[in-house]
Design a protein around this motif. Structure first.
Motif, PDB file in Angstrom:
ATOM      1  N   MET B   1     -33.753  22.988 -19.012  1.00 49.12           N
ATOM      2  CA  MET B   1     -32.784  21.916 -19.276  1.00 49.12           C
ATOM      3  C   MET B   1     -31.504  22.470 -19.878  1.00 49.12           C
ATOM      4  O   MET B   1     -30.401  22.120 -19.489  1.00 49.12           O
ATOM      5  CB  MET B   1     -33.427  20.918 -20.231  1.00 49.12           C
ATOM      6  N   PHE B   2     -31.681  23.394 -20.834  1.00 44.39           N
ATOM      7  CA  PHE B   2     -30.485  23.964 -21.455  1.00 44.39           C
ATOM      8  C   PHE B   2     -29.673  24.777 -20.454  1.00 44.39           C
ATOM      9  O   PHE B   2     -28.497  25.007 -20.670  1.00 44.39           O
ATOM     10  CB  PHE B   2     -30.873  24.874 -22.616  1.00 44.39           C
ATOM     11  N   ASP B   3     -30.345  25.194 -19.382  1.00 45.23           N
ATOM     12  CA  ASP B   3     -29.660  25.995 -18.379  1.00 45.23           C
ATOM     13  C   ASP B   3     -28.439  25.300 -17.822  1.00 45.23           C
ATOM     14  O   ASP B   3     -27.521  25.943 -17.340  1.00 45.23           O
ATOM     15  CB  ASP B   3     -30.629  26.308 -17.233  1.00 45.23           C
ATOM     16  N   ILE B   4     -28.435  23.979 -17.898  1.00 45.78           N
ATOM     17  CA  ILE B   4     -27.334  23.270 -17.269  1.00 45.78           C
ATOM     18  C   ILE B   4     -26.101  23.211 -18.153  1.00 45.78           C
ATOM     19  O   ILE B   4     -25.147  22.518 -17.837  1.00 45.78           O
ATOM     20  CB  ILE B   4     -27.743  21.841 -16.876  1.00 45.78           C
ATOM     21  N   VAL B   5     -26.096  23.946 -19.232  1.00 46.57           N
ATOM     22  CA  VAL B   5     -24.952  23.868 -20.139  1.00 46.57           C
ATOM     23  C   VAL B   5     -23.641  24.173 -19.430  1.00 46.57           C
ATOM     24  O   VAL B   5     -22.607  23.602 -19.732  1.00 46.57           O
ATOM     25  CB  VAL B   5     -25.143  24.806 -21.352  1.00 46.57           C
ATOM     26  N   TRP B   6     -23.684  25.046 -18.447  1.00 44.23           N
ATOM     27  CA  TRP B   6     -22.436  25.387 -17.760  1.00 44.23           C
ATOM     28  C   TRP B   6     -21.839  24.205 -17.019  1.00 44.23           C
ATOM     29  O   TRP B   6     -20.674  24.197 -16.674  1.00 44.23           O
ATOM     30  CB  TRP B   6     -22.642  26.565 -16.806  1.00 44.23           C
ATOM     31  N   LEU B   7     -22.679  23.182 -16.764  1.00 42.27           N
ATOM     32  CA  LEU B   7     -22.137  21.990 -16.110  1.00 42.27           C
ATOM     33  C   LEU B   7     -21.135  21.276 -17.008  1.00 42.27           C
ATOM     34  O   LEU B   7     -20.206  20.643 -16.534  1.00 42.27           O
ATOM     35  CB  LEU B   7     -23.267  21.020 -15.762  1.00 42.27           C
ATOM     36  N   VAL B   8     -21.350  21.405 -18.312  1.00 39.29           N
ATOM     37  CA  VAL B   8     -20.507  20.643 -19.239  1.00 39.29           C
ATOM     38  C   VAL B   8     -19.026  21.017 -19.056  1.00 39.29           C
ATOM     39  O   VAL B   8     -18.202  20.152 -18.819  1.00 39.29           O
ATOM     40  CB  VAL B   8     -20.972  20.845 -20.693  1.00 39.29           C
ATOM     41  N   PRO B   9     -18.688  22.307 -19.111  1.00 39.87           N
ATOM     42  CA  PRO B   9     -17.280  22.613 -18.828  1.00 39.87           C
ATOM     43  C   PRO B   9     -16.930  22.552 -17.346  1.00 39.87           C
ATOM     44  O   PRO B   9     -15.768  22.399 -17.009  1.00 39.87           O
ATOM     45  CB  PRO B   9     -17.098  24.042 -19.350  1.00 39.87           C
ATOM     46  N   LEU B  10     -17.948  22.652 -16.491  1.00 38.71           N
ATOM     47  CA  LEU B  10     -17.641  22.688 -15.064  1.00 38.71           C
ATOM     48  C   LEU B  10     -17.043  21.366 -14.575  1.00 38.71           C
ATOM     49  O   LEU B  10     -16.096  21.364 -13.800  1.00 38.71           O
ATOM     50  CB  LEU B  10     -18.906  23.007 -14.264  1.00 38.71           C
ATOM     51  N   PHE B  11     -17.581  20.253 -15.052  1.00 34.93           N
ATOM     52  CA  PHE B  11     -17.091  18.968 -14.554  1.00 34.93           C
ATOM     53  C   PHE B  11     -15.595  18.787 -14.809  1.00 34.93           C
ATOM     54  O   PHE B  11     -14.848  18.475 -13.881  1.00 34.93           O
ATOM     55  CB  PHE B  11     -17.897  17.813 -15.156  1.00 34.93           C
ATOM     56  N   PRO B  12     -15.144  18.993 -16.055  1.00 35.68           N
ATOM     57  CA  PRO B  12     -13.696  18.877 -16.255  1.00 35.68           C
ATOM     58  C   PRO B  12     -12.910  19.881 -15.414  1.00 35.68           C
ATOM     59  O   PRO B  12     -11.822  19.567 -14.942  1.00 35.68           O
ATOM     60  CB  PRO B  12     -13.512  19.174 -17.745  1.00 35.68           C
ATOM     61  N   ALA B  13     -13.497  21.075 -15.189  1.00 30.60           N
ATOM     62  CA  ALA B  13     -12.782  22.072 -14.384  1.00 30.60           C
ATOM     63  C   ALA B  13     -12.615  21.556 -12.964  1.00 30.60           C
ATOM     64  O   ALA B  13     -11.535  21.665 -12.380  1.00 30.60           O
ATOM     65  CB  ALA B  13     -13.551  23.394 -14.382  1.00 30.60           C
ATOM     66  N   ILE B  14     -13.683  20.948 -12.440  1.00 36.26           N
ATOM     67  CA  ILE B  14     -13.569  20.396 -11.085  1.00 36.26           C
ATOM     68  C   ILE B  14     -12.533  19.284 -11.070  1.00 36.26           C
ATOM     69  O   ILE B  14     -11.698  19.195 -10.165  1.00 36.26           O
ATOM     70  CB  ILE B  14     -14.943  19.864 -10.613  1.00 36.26           C
ATOM     71  N   GLY B  15     -12.593  18.458 -12.128  1.00 37.71           N
ATOM     72  CA  GLY B  15     -11.604  17.378 -12.227  1.00 37.71           C
ATOM     73  C   GLY B  15     -10.190  17.935 -12.207  1.00 37.71           C
ATOM     74  O   GLY B  15      -9.315  17.429 -11.498  1.00 37.71           O
ATOM     75  N   PHE B  16      -9.999  18.989 -12.965  1.00 34.07           N
ATOM     76  CA  PHE B  16      -8.664  19.590 -13.021  1.00 34.07           C
ATOM     77  C   PHE B  16      -8.235  20.099 -11.653  1.00 34.07           C
ATOM     78  O   PHE B  16      -7.117  19.870 -11.199  1.00 34.07           O
ATOM     79  CB  PHE B  16      -8.658  20.741 -14.034  1.00 34.07           C
ATOM     80  N   ILE B  17      -9.167  20.779 -10.976  1.00 36.43           N
ATOM     81  CA  ILE B  17      -8.800  21.358  -9.678  1.00 36.43           C
ATOM     82  C   ILE B  17      -8.501  20.245  -8.671  1.00 36.43           C
ATOM     83  O   ILE B  17      -7.493  20.276  -7.975  1.00 36.43           O
ATOM     84  CB  ILE B  17      -9.933  22.274  -9.170  1.00 36.43           C
ATOM     85  N   LEU B  18      -9.374  19.231  -8.656  1.00 35.57           N
ATOM     86  CA  LEU B  18      -9.145  18.141  -7.702  1.00 35.57           C
ATOM     87  C   LEU B  18      -7.828  17.433  -7.995  1.00 35.57           C
ATOM     88  O   LEU B  18      -7.005  17.237  -7.106  1.00 35.57           O
ATOM     89  CB  LEU B  18     -10.303  17.137  -7.754  1.00 35.57           C
ATOM     90  N   ASN B  19      -7.648  17.076  -9.264  1.00 36.39           N
ATOM     91  CA  ASN B  19      -6.436  16.333  -9.607  1.00 36.39           C
ATOM     92  C   ASN B  19      -5.198  17.201  -9.502  1.00 36.39           C
ATOM     93  O   ASN B  19      -4.136  16.748  -9.102  1.00 36.39           O
ATOM     94  CB  ASN B  19      -6.535  15.770 -11.027  1.00 36.39           C
ATOM     95  N   GLY B  20      -5.350  18.453  -9.917  1.00 32.70           N
ATOM     96  CA  GLY B  20      -4.185  19.322  -9.975  1.00 32.70           C
ATOM     97  C   GLY B  20      -3.731  19.772  -8.605  1.00 32.70           C
ATOM     98  O   GLY B  20      -2.541  19.794  -8.317  1.00 32.70           O
ATOM     99  N   LEU B  21      -4.675  20.122  -7.750  1.00 33.96           N
ATOM    100  CA  LEU B  21      -4.271  20.674  -6.454  1.00 33.96           C
ATOM    101  C   LEU B  21      -4.162  19.593  -5.382  1.00 33.96           C
ATOM    102  O   LEU B  21      -3.297  19.649  -4.535  1.00 33.96           O
ATOM    103  CB  LEU B  21      -5.269  21.749  -5.998  1.00 33.96           C
ATOM    104  N   PHE B  22      -5.073  18.633  -5.449  1.00 33.33           N
ATOM    105  CA  PHE B  22      -5.115  17.676  -4.345  1.00 33.33           C
ATOM    106  C   PHE B  22      -4.765  16.257  -4.787  1.00 33.33           C
ATOM    107  O   PHE B  22      -4.915  15.320  -4.012  1.00 33.33           O
ATOM    108  CB  PHE B  22      -6.495  17.690  -3.689  1.00 33.33           C
ATOM    109  N   GLY B  23      -4.335  16.128  -6.058  1.00 33.97           N
ATOM    110  CA  GLY B  23      -4.092  14.794  -6.606  1.00 33.97           C
ATOM    111  C   GLY B  23      -3.176  13.961  -5.740  1.00 33.97           C
ATOM    112  O   GLY B  23      -3.435  12.792  -5.469  1.00 33.97           O
TER     113      GLY B  23
END
Lengths: 483, 662
Positions: B1-23
């Motif tokens: 379960m703790f393995d998914i910790v990288w998801l925590v920063p990943l989601f905002p990163a994806i948000g940034f990439i989607l909004n920033g590049l393809f917004g």
């Protein structure tokens, strides 16, 4: 009589390359002349991929065979992976380019495969004959490839010059090999080293002369000063895709043989060749970078840049420690990505009958072809050694190897040279983004294969800069046993 | 379960990439969904991890996840890796949770803005960086986050960059933060090299703290002070607080998220994270505590005379950050973090409330042009009022528990002192005063709103009021995780954080023991005495807060002419405070102007002549050499072959000489 032990798996990649080379030739012969030859490229790509998958399982085995003539150690395999990547990208960029320039004959692709075969032999040879055969297989293929643009005077001139001087250098190399044989009675690298050590031949004049001749022979292939004079003329005249192949593949193969021979056969002479290579390294970096500044043709500029890069790599060669040799492997791979990428951009900016290789042709393309210009910028910055790109990490490893061995001046001169190089790399970028276009460049066609090549090169350049640890640890594992 | 910790920063990163590049391609509607949901998913993941963590016994609440090797260079090796422990997960919850609500609020607040897409890209990037900061398992990655949030702060303060004041404020924030970051960097370098002297080349938290005892006190003191300089920059403490009031030029949700709830608390987090080091350096702790409490009272006093509602809140933020530093400075790390959390709720809410007021008044910020808004925008009023009660320290609300914990610790901790408590308690009263002043000026009294604004005052849409309500609820109940034992609570948060910050370090517990022993000897009654004392202190602080509120009532409701009279009576003092003690002006003269003069001098004198002369000279020289050497390239094969021969000959001669002379 005992038959030599033959392990065909060991040379499976080489066999596959050869087979596919012939297959491409045959396919060409048996297909109608009028047809487009795109499938030949695809066939060659398949060959490379297959060879690649036969190379991978060998990694880590460290086996050698053929009576000590051939090895599949980590060093050879890392380089083979590099060669296959280079050949893959070269064929990708050729598919559009060769079609455009009307040179997409079967032999074009076949020769690339044969040349790659030669490179592999150079990396794997542990016997001077194997290495020499590899070198000639590679070179002869390249001589022909350089002259592929038969209608173009410069291409023919390029091929002829390369052939003449190459033959000249080969003469030296062979002479060096002969002297080595004369002095030690062997052509097997390890046996040579053992013999020299046992008989204490450190002051043997034959070996001294042999060392110089070997240096000339290999120095020619890696385009180091003063054996570099052919480089700009040949690089400029040859078809651009072949120039890219030469600048990355041939150079890497030259380094492979140089390292193999000097470190395995002549380790006792290390103090001697270290001091020569020091000089050659500094001369190569400096001449390459300084003359690059005043070039007006981008292919010539990149030729001088490739000379300079040979100089940087020699810095690590001089250092000769673990970091240095693994750094060279890293460097060769990073350089392959960024240089092939840059040449891809050069190709993409040209069209049939209009090469657009003047540096001023790049003025203002940043707005007209933003993605092309941005990619070119990435490759140039990587070659200049700007983080976070592969070229930066490559330089870090190379120079830190020199510092670790206390070659401070060499490292300082290397870094200063790097600073000089930024000028001519950035000049292109400045032209692309801050100057008005001098003339209209329209109607460029981006073939899907070249775009794919560009993407691979971009990914490679970024990957090696952002996650250098993966490739570096692979390189570090590869040199175990070499030193 | 703790393995998914990288998801925590990943989601905002994806948000940034989607909004920033393809917004632009995705359109506004998609961006409105992507932005908040990226943070929402990160929030959900954090909650999952949090509950997973609770299932483990306290001593095992630690998990590291290495994503990949980052830098490998010789003996130095560092990774991109995240670590989960009570401290980091609490921070992650606060960051993602508050961010989530503020993202939702922003959808309403920023809706008409032409930079809407850019805004969400930046905001997502900010959350990504902030999560790297709090989840990092080593100093270097923490520093990446540290710099990253600084960058986002710069970008968002200067969001309306067409306005000179906004772009200048962005620059100011950036430059002042650079000063602090410089300290942080030096601290990190010093830590790295001094541990390296013992053969431990690492910046990994676990390894650093495990080996910290190898360092001597002087070194640790230097390291911790340097790190604290970094914290002063990021968390706006004296003397580097000057950027934060100007940072109010950014959009209000940004002020709420970055400049109140999350980024500015990074310094407090850093000190708490490095508690092992700080606990080894009593001098550094004293400095942290004194700077903290001085900042708390100094900026609270500036808050008295500000008329801009966001400026009041800005100074209040600085003052509250001072409290947190007081907490961590006296060794009460969990109290500092507790206040950090409750402050994120109520101060985030206050800013959002201010934004809602601005929304209602077409962007008006000046409290002199407000008044009597209570009835017109009731939800905004009530939520704002609840937050004010919380920050003022009214019993039962979150701010009361956390602030009181700090006050009590400032008094009773072995690192504490009566004076620290006294100053902090007075500052608490001042806080109550200026906050109620703001409430009274904005929502009570007579309306002073411009007539042409007045007729379309309206409550904000639901997308803005719902986050207000949620944060108001949190501001009320958020304190119940840390009810002190003396009030019959369990102080869960303290126990939760204990594996990271409390009791782990022998020196401190020893000191605490001796303190208890002292209390035993002097009081005779164990525990009971100290509990009585704690209750007494609590009562005193509540009384002080009430006095503050009383004064505010007297000045701004009962007798609104009084402030003016007083201002005229003590004209000098009033002008001094109104102009923020002229700190900006003093800095301008001391640092900005003199550095500027030095810079111009160096530029005209040194750079233009010496540097440019040398550089251009070398460039011309190299260019000349290049053009000469180019001519060697004749194109004739004979010459090329000749060059090879000459080269070979030179090598031969060189060898010959070498053989003869060596």
């Amino acid at each position: 009589m005992k038959l030599p032990e033959i392990d065909l798996y060991l040379i499976a990649p080489e066999i596959i390359l050869t087979a596919f080379g012939f297959l491409v030739l045959l396919a060409d012969v048996f297909s109608p002349r009028t047809e487009k030859k795109g499938y030949l490229g695809i066939l060659s790509l398949i060959g490379i991929v297959v060879a690649f998958f036969y190379t991978l399982p060998l990694i880590g085995s460290g086996k050698s065979g053929f009576e000590g003539m051939f090895t599949a150690d980590g060093f050879a395999l890392f380089l083979k992976v590099t060669f296959l990547i280079i050949a893959f990208i070269t064929i990708l960029i050729s598919m559009g380019y060769a079609e455009r320039e009307g040179i997409a004959f079967g032999e074009y692709y076949a020769l690339i495969l044969f040349s790659t075969l030669g490179m592999s032999l150079m990396a794997s040879g542990t016997h001077l004959i194997t290495i020499f055969l590899g070198l000639e297989t590679m070179s002869i293929a390249i001589y022909v490839l350089a002259g592929m643009l038969r209608e173009d005077r410069r291409s023919v001139e390029s091929a002829f010059k390369y052939f003449l001087l190459g033959a000249f250098a080969t003469g030296f190399l062979l002479y060096g090999i002969a002297l080595l044989y004369g002095a030690t009675g062997s052509l097997q690298l390890k046996e040579i080293a053992t013999y020299i050590a046992s008989k204490n031949l450190l002051r043997n004049p034959m070996l001294m002369i042999s060392l110089v001749f070997l240096t000339i022979g290999f120095g020619f292939k890696i385009a180091s000063v003063p054996f570099h004079m052919w480089t700009p003329d040949v690089y400029e005249g040859a078809p651009t895709s072949i120039t890219a192949f030469m600048a990355t593949g041939v150079k890497a193969a030259g380094f492979a043989a140089l390292i193999r021979v000097f470190f395995t056969a002549l380790p006792q002479f290390r103090p001697d060749w270290t001091s020569i290579m020091w000089l050659i390294s500094v001369a190569t970096m400096t001449v390459g970078n300084i003359v690059a500044i005043s070039q007006s043709n981008i292919k010539r500029m990149l030729a001088y840049s490739s000379i300079a890069h040979a100089g940087y790599i020699l810095v690590a060669f001089v250092a000769g420690n673990d970091i240095g040799i693994s750094g060279i492997l890293f460097y060769l791979m990073a350089y392959a990505f960024m240089n092939l990428g840059a040449f891809t951009c050069v190709i993409l900016l040209g069209k049939k009958g209009e090469e657009n290789t003047l540096i001023t042709d790049y003025s203002g393309i940043g707005f007209k072809y933003p993605l092309l210009a941005a990619s070119m910028t990435v490759f140039l910055l990587s070659m200049a050694g700007i983080p976070p790109l592969g070229g930066f990490m490559a330089k870090v490893y190379v120079f830190s190897a020199a510092v670790k061995e206390k070659f401070y001046w060499l490292a300082i001169l290397g870094v200063l040279n790097s600073a000089v190089s930024v000028y001519y790399y950035l000049r292109v970028t400045v032209l692309m983004y801050f100057r008005e276009p001098q003339r209209e460049i329209t109607g460029l066609q981006f073939s899907p294969a070249s775009v794919l090549a560009l993407i691979i090169a971009l990914i490679g350049t970024f990957y090696m800069g952002l996650f250098p640890a993966n490739v570096l640890s692979f390189a570090q594992k590869s040199i175990v046993g070499l030193m | 379960m703790f393995d998914i910790v990288w998801l925590v920063p990943l989601f905002p990163a994806i948000g940034f990439i989607l909004n920033g590049l393809f917004g632009r391609a995705l359109g506004k509607k998609a961006v409105s969904w992507i932005g908040p949901s990226a943070i929402g998913l990160a929030f959900l993941t954090s909650i999952l991890i949090f509950f997973e963590l609770l299932k483990k016994p306290p001593s095992e609440r630690f998990f590291e996840r290495i994503i990949f090797d980052w830098v490998v260079s010789g003996s130095f090796h560092t990774v991109i890796g995240y670590q989960i422990d009570p401290l980091s997960i609490l921070m992650a919850l606060v960051v993602t949770g508050v961010s989530f609500f503020i993202h939702i609020y922003s959808v309403g607040y920023m809706h008409e803005d032409p930079g809407y897409i850019r805004y969400f890209a930046y905001l997502n990037l900010f959350v990504f960086m902030m999560l790297n900061l709090v989840l990092a398992n080593n100093f270097l990655l923490m520093f990446v986050g540290w710099e990253g949030v600084g960058l986002c702060s710069y970008l968002l303060i200067g969001f309306w960059f067409e306005k000179d004041s906004a772009s200048n404020a962005g620059k100011k924030a950036f430059v002042v933060n650079r000063v602090g970051d410089f300290g942080f960097l030096l601290g990190m370098f010093l830590l790295f090299t001094s541990l390296g002297k013992h053969g431990i080349w690492t910046l990994d938290f676990t390894e650093v703290f495990a080996n910290a005892n190898k360092l001597d006190t002087v070194t640790v003191t230097a390291i911790t002070i340097l790190l604290f300089i970094g914290a002063c920059g990021k968390s706006a403490q004296i003397p580097l607080y000057v950027w934060l009031p100007d940072a109010m030029e950014g959009p209000t949700p940004v002020s709420s998220l970055i400049h109140a709830a999350t980024m500015v608390t990074a310094g407090v987090y850093m000190v708490a994270r490095c508690n092992v080091l700080y606990s080894m350096a009593p001098l550094s702790m004293a400095i942290v505590a004194v700077i903290g409490v001085a900042t708390a009272i100094f900026t609270a006093s500036i808050g008295f005379c500000q008329n801009d509602i966001k400026k009041v809140l800005a100074y209040s933020t600085i003052s509250q950050l001072g409290y947190m530093f007081l907490g961590v400075g006296v060794g009460a790390y969990s109290a500092g973090i507790f206040h950090l959390m409750t402050h994120a709720f109520f101060k985030g809410l206050l800013f959002l409330g201010a934004g809602s007021v601005m929304h209602a008044l077409s962007g008006e910020l000046d409290m002199r042009k407000m008044g009597a808004l209570r009835k017109k925008i009731p939800i905004t009023f009530w939520t704002f009022f609840i937050a004010t009660l919380a920050i003022a320290g009214i019993p039962g609300l979150s701010g009361f528990f956390s602030k009181d914990e700090i006050l009590w610790q400032a008094f009773s901790s072995p690192h504490g002192h009566f004076v620290l408590w006294l100053v902090a308690a007075v500052a608490a009263g001042m806080t109550a005063f200026y906050m109620f002043r703001a409430v009274f000026l904005t929502f009570f009294g007579e309306s002073r709103v411009d007539p042409h604004v007045a007729h379309h005052i309206h409550e904000s849409p639901r997308i803005m009021t719902i986050p207000l309500i949620i944060l108001a609820i949190l501001s009320v109940i958020g304190g119940y995780v840390g009810v002190p034992h003396v009030l019959g609570g369990a102080n869960h948060i303290h126990e939760f954080l204990a594996p990271v910050v409390g009791g782990s370090e022998p020196g401190k517990s020893h000191a605490a023991l001796s303190f208890v022993a002292q209390a035993w000897a002097s009081g005779g009654e164990n525990g009971g005495h100290s509990a009585a004392l704690e209750l007494l202190m609590m009562v005193i602080s509540v009384v002080i807060a009430l006095i503050g509120i009383g004064f505010a009532y007297l000045f701004y409701i009962k007798n609104p002419t009084l402030p003016k009279l007083l201002a005229e009576r003590w004209k000098g003092l009033y002008r001094l405070v109104y102009n923020k003690y002229y700190v900006d002006e003093i800095y301008q003269v001391l640092f900005v102007n003199s550095l500027k003069k030095l810079g111009v001098g160096l530029w005209r004198g040194f750079d233009d002549f010496v540097i440019d002369g040398t550089v251009n000279g070398i460039a011309i020289l190299i260019g000349w050499i290049s053009s000469v050497m180019r001519r060697v390239q004749t194109g004739l094969v004979q010459n090329y072959a000749f060059s090879m021969i000459v080269g070979g000959l030179i090598l031969l001669v060189y060898y010959l000489l070498r053989t003869i002379f060596y």
